[in-house]
Motif scaffolding. Structure first.
Motif, short mmCIF file in Angstrom:
data_model
loop_
_atom_site.label_atom_id
_atom_site.label_comp_id
_atom_site.label_asym_id
_atom_site.label_seq_id
_atom_site.Cartn_x
_atom_site.Cartn_y
_atom_site.Cartn_z
N ASN A 143 0.85 -1.19 0.00
CA ASN A 143 0.00 0.00 0.00
C ASN A 143 0.88 1.23 0.00
OD1 ASN A 143 -2.17 1.75 0.20
ND2 ASN A 143 -2.23 1.62 2.44
N ASP A 144 1.15 1.78 -1.20
CA ASP A 144 1.98 2.96 -1.32
C ASP A 144 1.13 4.20 -1.07
OD1 ASP A 144 3.81 4.90 -1.89
OD2 ASP A 144 4.41 4.08 -3.84
N LYS A 145 1.25 4.78 0.12
CA LYS A 145 0.40 5.90 0.50
C LYS A 145 0.74 7.17 -0.28
CE LYS A 145 1.39 5.92 4.86
NZ LYS A 145 1.36 6.27 6.30
N LYS A 146 1.93 7.26 -0.81
CA LYS A 146 2.33 8.47 -1.53
C LYS A 146 1.67 8.57 -2.89
CE LYS A 146 6.46 11.20 -2.49
NZ LYS A 146 7.94 11.27 -2.39
N TYR A 147 1.37 7.41 -3.50
CA TYR A 147 0.71 7.39 -4.80
C TYR A 147 -0.53 6.53 -4.67
CZ TYR A 147 5.22 9.18 -6.34
OH TYR A 147 6.35 9.94 -6.50
N ASN A 149 -3.21 6.28 -6.33
CA ASN A 149 -3.81 5.68 -7.53
C ASN A 149 -3.06 4.43 -7.99
OD1 ASN A 149 -1.59 7.31 -8.16
ND2 ASN A 149 -2.25 7.51 -10.29
N LYS A 150 -1.92 4.15 -7.36
CA LYS A 150 -1.13 2.99 -7.78
C LYS A 150 -1.15 1.90 -6.72
CE LYS A 150 1.68 6.05 -10.58
NZ LYS A 150 3.00 6.67 -10.81
N PHE A 180 25.06 -20.72 -19.64
CA PHE A 180 23.66 -20.35 -19.42
C PHE A 180 23.60 -18.91 -18.91
CE2 PHE A 180 24.21 -24.86 -18.62
CZ PHE A 180 23.24 -25.43 -19.44
N LYS A 181 22.67 -18.16 -19.44
CA LYS A 181 22.48 -16.78 -19.01
C LYS A 181 21.00 -16.44 -19.03
CE LYS A 181 23.54 -11.96 -20.12
NZ LYS A 181 24.21 -11.04 -21.08
N VAL A 182 20.51 -15.93 -17.91
CA VAL A 182 19.12 -15.48 -17.80
C VAL A 182 19.12 -14.11 -17.13
CG1 VAL A 182 16.81 -15.95 -16.90
CG2 VAL A 182 18.29 -17.85 -17.57
N ASP A 183 18.38 -13.18 -17.69
CA ASP A 183 18.17 -11.87 -17.08
C ASP A 183 16.75 -11.43 -17.39
OD1 ASP A 183 18.22 -9.36 -16.02
OD2 ASP A 183 20.01 -8.69 -17.07
N TYR A 184 15.87 -11.66 -16.43
CA TYR A 184 14.44 -11.35 -16.62
C TYR A 184 13.99 -10.43 -15.50
CZ TYR A 184 9.41 -11.88 -17.27
OH TYR A 184 8.09 -11.63 -17.49
N SER A 185 13.42 -9.30 -15.87
CA SER A 185 12.94 -8.35 -14.86
C SER A 185 11.63 -7.72 -15.32
CB SER A 185 13.99 -7.26 -14.60
OG SER A 185 14.40 -6.66 -15.82
N LYS A 186 10.83 -7.37 -14.34
CA LYS A 186 9.53 -6.79 -14.64
C LYS A 186 9.06 -5.98 -13.43
CE LYS A 186 5.10 -7.98 -16.79
NZ LYS A 186 4.25 -9.08 -17.31
N VAL A 187 8.29 -4.90 -13.69
CA VAL A 187 7.72 -4.08 -12.62
C VAL A 187 6.23 -3.92 -12.86
CG1 VAL A 187 9.86 -2.84 -12.10
CG2 VAL A 187 8.32 -1.96 -13.88
N GLY A 188 5.53 -3.52 -11.80
CA GLY A 188 4.08 -3.45 -11.87
C GLY A 188 3.55 -2.27 -12.65
N ASP A 189 4.30 -1.16 -12.78
CA ASP A 189 3.84 0.01 -13.51
C ASP A 189 5.04 0.71 -14.11
OD1 ASP A 189 4.60 2.36 -11.50
OD2 ASP A 189 3.68 0.77 -10.32
N THR A 248 6.03 3.79 -14.11
CA THR A 248 6.67 4.86 -13.34
C THR A 248 7.33 4.32 -12.07
OG1 THR A 248 4.59 5.35 -12.18
CG2 THR A 248 5.03 6.55 -14.22
N TYR A 249 7.49 3.02 -11.99
CA TYR A 249 8.02 2.40 -10.77
C TYR A 249 9.40 2.97 -10.42
CZ TYR A 249 9.27 -1.33 -7.50
OH TYR A 249 9.64 -2.04 -6.38
N PHE A 250 10.30 3.06 -11.40
CA PHE A 250 11.65 3.51 -11.12
C PHE A 250 11.72 5.02 -10.88
CE2 PHE A 250 12.21 -0.39 -13.64
CZ PHE A 250 12.91 -1.14 -12.71
N THR A 251 10.75 5.75 -11.40
CA THR A 251 10.70 7.18 -11.14
C THR A 251 10.27 7.47 -9.72
OG1 THR A 251 10.14 7.58 -13.46
CG2 THR A 251 9.73 9.37 -11.92
N ASP A 252 9.35 6.65 -9.19
CA ASP A 252 8.79 6.90 -7.86
C ASP A 252 9.54 6.20 -6.74
OD1 ASP A 252 6.85 8.19 -9.33
OD2 ASP A 252 5.46 6.50 -9.31
N ILE A 253 10.28 5.13 -7.06
CA ILE A 253 10.86 4.28 -6.02
C ILE A 253 12.34 4.04 -6.30
CG2 ILE A 253 10.77 2.00 -4.92
CD1 ILE A 253 7.81 1.86 -5.75
N ASP A 254 13.16 4.17 -5.28
CA ASP A 254 14.57 3.78 -5.42
C ASP A 254 14.64 2.25 -5.44
OD1 ASP A 254 15.44 6.40 -5.41
OD2 ASP A 254 15.63 6.48 -3.23
#
Length: 778
Positions: free
Chosen positions: A285-289, A291-292, A312-321, A323-329
């Motif tokens: 529950n991100d109280k600062k945003y 709507n997210k 073998f090499k795997v690099d898989y990443s994903k975020v929920g929205d 603006t995730y990296f803009t709002d969160i370190d």
């Protein structure tokens, strides 16, 4: 680490049941160590009873069959163990030894001072009263009301504390009502431990268990506390889970005053196929945003080699929205060009060939972006370094399938086969390499638009490529600067690739490469094979290097240019540019300078002879001194260069670039004294007269604790960012101001709170990083 030293307190005081002899002025052949020496690297027999016991004292009293008492400056030495006391008494009937009066004990790793030590030789029970102890091989000390050892080899410390601070310093300590040490289980249990700063309790736990030495155990790690204007007060409590010898888990419970709770975790593993990790971040529950609300980030990484042939090499990443990296370190994800990479690759290698399978997708972090995903790409490479004398052969090939969610873009299967012959000739002063290749590419495209859902198109493109490259190295003693050796290294390359119409081929994974000095001798203008630029050109350059008497490179200067035998062959990539152009590329000059290892300079410039303007420029000047460094750097990109190398319309480009790019950066670090240090970083845009980013920090570090103060003003985005391209000239940048306080303790091989960085901005999440200003071949 703490428990291993506590264990040492108890083991070094055991007096073995052997006959001791009184040494009153006799020659002692045993090596005698000081009580203050660190003897961790000194060898000793496994059975310490094999060593003789040497005893010195001012006097000896004996009651036959009852007691033997040594009085006055008693010194007992056995191997690395050394005991000093006012009085030592052996009760012969009970087989008990009592040392009293200013008892000092050292074993080369730890030293104790106590009022009384009682040792039951039959049962190995030992009781030490009013003890002060200090580590000899690293910072650390403590006190205890008493220390006891039972016959079950369970050690107990009553009402004791431990700290890494120096004597007479109460900056911090960990106090516990009772500490149990079990060497069989290799663990130490603290009952009612509390962390104190200057004798003031900060936090308390009912129970804490930690491993002995280098063993690992599930339990709490040290918490950290910080403050920033963006997130308010922040507390992190990590928990370590020792799941198995080859995998573990670290969970961090984080509370931020302005954001609420965040749960982060890192799972690590090691197997015969390599090592990997799974990182996750979750905001319930991100109280600062508002709507997210629920926000999350995820990354899985794996790297490994199996049986020396499989990789073998795997690099898989994903975020929920987006603006995730803009709002969160955040530390998850491999971000590039506004996208998160999601790829897996398996490679098999032999002596003369290798084969691999690659799957690649992206998560876009911008609106209305649908890049192509690669599902999959099969690659086969064959190479014969010496097919014949002075003749090498290799084959590059791949089969790729591209797909996209954009219904207006086609999907495709691409087959590329590229055989090549190379004639390498080289000696100590020169190299001449001639290469011929044939680039064959086949496309089977399928349009996914609703209107042309059944349309297919087959494209075959075959292009030859011929190049020859030669370089020579001349060397002489410089006559102007005595003591220096100067080289002159000219090189020239001819490249021929016939022009071919390729506008009907979609750029699936191909992008224009930057044109600069280091790209003059590249055979390709694009990053992949969807466009093979025509070329009929000579590239030529020369470099000169200066080496001192120690063969250390102090200065290099390089310049180069390209001459096009066919006008317009590739000089202008922008089809909208109609101005007359010559057959010459821009001049490019690069230089690096190192004066006496404290003054450094790097500079580069690219000058267009047609427009009489500087296309690219960069300059870095750094001065280093004993207490720190100062660095200033500048970079410039002209508007014309941006228009020639990007695919936007002229109107949009003029709005984005304005007068091009002109930015100034400053870095500085100064060690005020042995404990205080400060850092500064500042970036300014000269075209818009706006600050881009600046950070400043002040840090203090003693022998057992640190504190860091950091203030930052960082760019976070634009107002009305949904229409930033159209409204760019009228947009207002959004900045975030942060003031943070990070503090922690150091010692015993660990830093509490060290994830925050001792000084502050060394590990700050700023977009522009400090870099060394030069590249010299030393």
């Amino acid at each position: 680490m703490i428990s291993r030293f506590l264990l040492t307190i108890l083991t070094i005081l055991t007096i073995p049941q052997i006959q001791a002899k009184l040494m009153l002025g006799d020659d002692n052949e045993q090596k005698i160590f000081s009580m203050e020496e660190c003897l961790i690297n000194e060898s000793e027999p496994k059975n310490i009873n094999e060593l003789p016991i040497n005893i010195e004292a001012d006097s000896l009293e004996s009651i036959n069959g009852e007691t033997v008492t040594y009085n006055g400056n008693v010194v007992i030495v056995q191997g690395k163990k050394r005991i000093q006391a006012d009085s030592v008494t052996l009760h012969q009937k009970d087989n008990i030894v009592i040392a009293e009066g200013n008892v000092h004990v050292s074993d080369g790793e730890l030293k104790t001072v106590s009022s009384k030590v009682t040792n039951h030789l039959n049962t190995n029970f030992m009781f030490i009263e009013n003890t002060k102890y200090s580590f000899l091989c690293q910072p650390g000390r403590g006190e205890a009301v008493n220390i006891s050892k039972t016959e079950k080899t369970i050690y107990q410390i009553e009402d004791g504390f431990i700290t890494s601070c120096s004597l007479n310093s109460n900056a911090w300590r960990i106090r516990s009502s009772k500490i149990n040490i079990n060497p069989n289980k290799k663990e130490v249990t603290f009952y009612n431990p509390r962390f104190e700063i200057r004798n003031l309790p900060i936090f308390y736990l009912p129970l804490l268990t930690i491993p002995i030495g280098d063993t690992r155990k599930t339990g709490f790690l040290y918490p950290t506390v910080s403050y920033s204007s963006s997130n308010g007060f922040k507390t992190e409590v990590p928990i370590y889970w020792n799941l198995a010898p080859n995998y573990d888990l670290k969970t961090i419970f984080k509370y931020m005053q302005e954001r609420d709770f965040q749960i982060n975790s890192k799972f690590r593993y090691l197997s015969s196929f390599g090592s990997g990790s799974i990182d996750s971040e979750f905001f319930p529950n991100d109280k600062k945003y508002l709507n997210k609300r629920k926000r999350w980030g995820f990354q899985y990484k794996h790297n490994g080699i199996f049986q020396e042939t499989w990789k073998f090499k795997v690099d898989y990443s994903k975020v929920g929205d987006i603006t995730y990296f803009t709002d969160i370190d955040s530390s998850v994800g491999n971000r590039k060009d506004g996208q998160l990479t999601q790829e897996t690759e398996v490679t098999y290698r032999s002596d003369n060939w290798d084969v691999s399978i690659l799957v690649r997708d992206f998560q876009t972090l911008t609106e209305n972006s649908t890049p192509y995903r690669l599902i999959p790409q099969f690659q086969f490479h064959y190479y014969t370094p010496a097919l014949m004398k002075y003749l090498d052969f290799d084959l590059i090939s791949h089969i790729s399938r591209f797909d996209t969610d954009d219904e207006k873009k086609p999907s495709s299967i691409r087959i590329h086969i590229e055989p090549g012959f190379t004639i390498p000739i080289a000696n100590t002063w020169g190299v001449w390499t001639t290469e011929a290749r044939l680039l064959g590419t086949f496309y089977q495209e399928k349009n996914n638009s609703l209107a042309n859902s059944n349309s297919e198109e087959n494209i075959i493109r075959i292009i030859p490529e011929l190049s020859t490259h030669a370089s020579i190295t001349f060397e002489r003693d410089n006559k102007i600067f005595s003591g220096y050796t100067q080289t002159l290294e000219p090189q020239v390359q001819y490249l021929y690739v016939p022009k071919k119409e390729q506008s009907n081929i979609v750029k699936y994974d191909t992008a224009l490469l930057q044109t600069d000095y280091y790209n003059f001798f590249s055979k390709r203008k694009f990053s992949s094979v969807d466009e093979i630029a025509g070329a009929n050109k000579f590239s030529y350059s020369a470099s000169s290097r200066f080496f001192d008497v120690f063969h250390k490179e102090r200065l290099n200067i390089s310049f180069g240019q390209v001459f096009y035998l066919e006008q317009n062959s590739e000089k202008s990539h922008n089809p909208n540019q109609n101005s007359a152009i010559s057959n010459y590329s821009a001049w490019a000059i690069e230089t690096n300078f190192n004066y006496d290892d404290y003054f450094f300079y790097h500079g580069g410039i690219q000058y267009d002879v047609d427009t009489n303007e500087v296309q690219l420029g960069n300059s870095t000047l750094e001065y280093r001194f004993n207490s720190g460094y100062l660095q200033t750097n500048y970079r410039y990109v002209s508007q014309n260069y941006i228009e020639k190398n990007l695919s936007y319309s002229e109107k949009q480009l003029s709005e984005i670039a304005k007068s091009g790019i002109s930015q100034l950066g400053l870095f500085g670090q100064y060690q005020i004294n042995s404990k205080w240090r400060t850092n500064v970083q500042y970036f300014y845009d000269l075209t818009t007269s706006q600050e881009l980013e600046w950070l400043a920090s002040l840090g203090y570090q003693s022998n057992c604790w640190y504190i860091g103060l950091t203030y930052s003003n960082q760019f976070r985005g634009w107002e009305d960012k949904n229409n930033w391209l159209i409204n760019y000239p009228n947009l207002t940048p959004i900045y975030e101001n942060n003031f943070s306080i990070n503090f922690g303790i150091t010692g015993f091989g660990t830093n509490i709170g060290s994830d925050s960085g001792i000084i502050g901005i060394d590990n700050a999440d700023n977009t522009l990083k400090y870099a060394r200003p030069f590249l010299l071949n030393n």
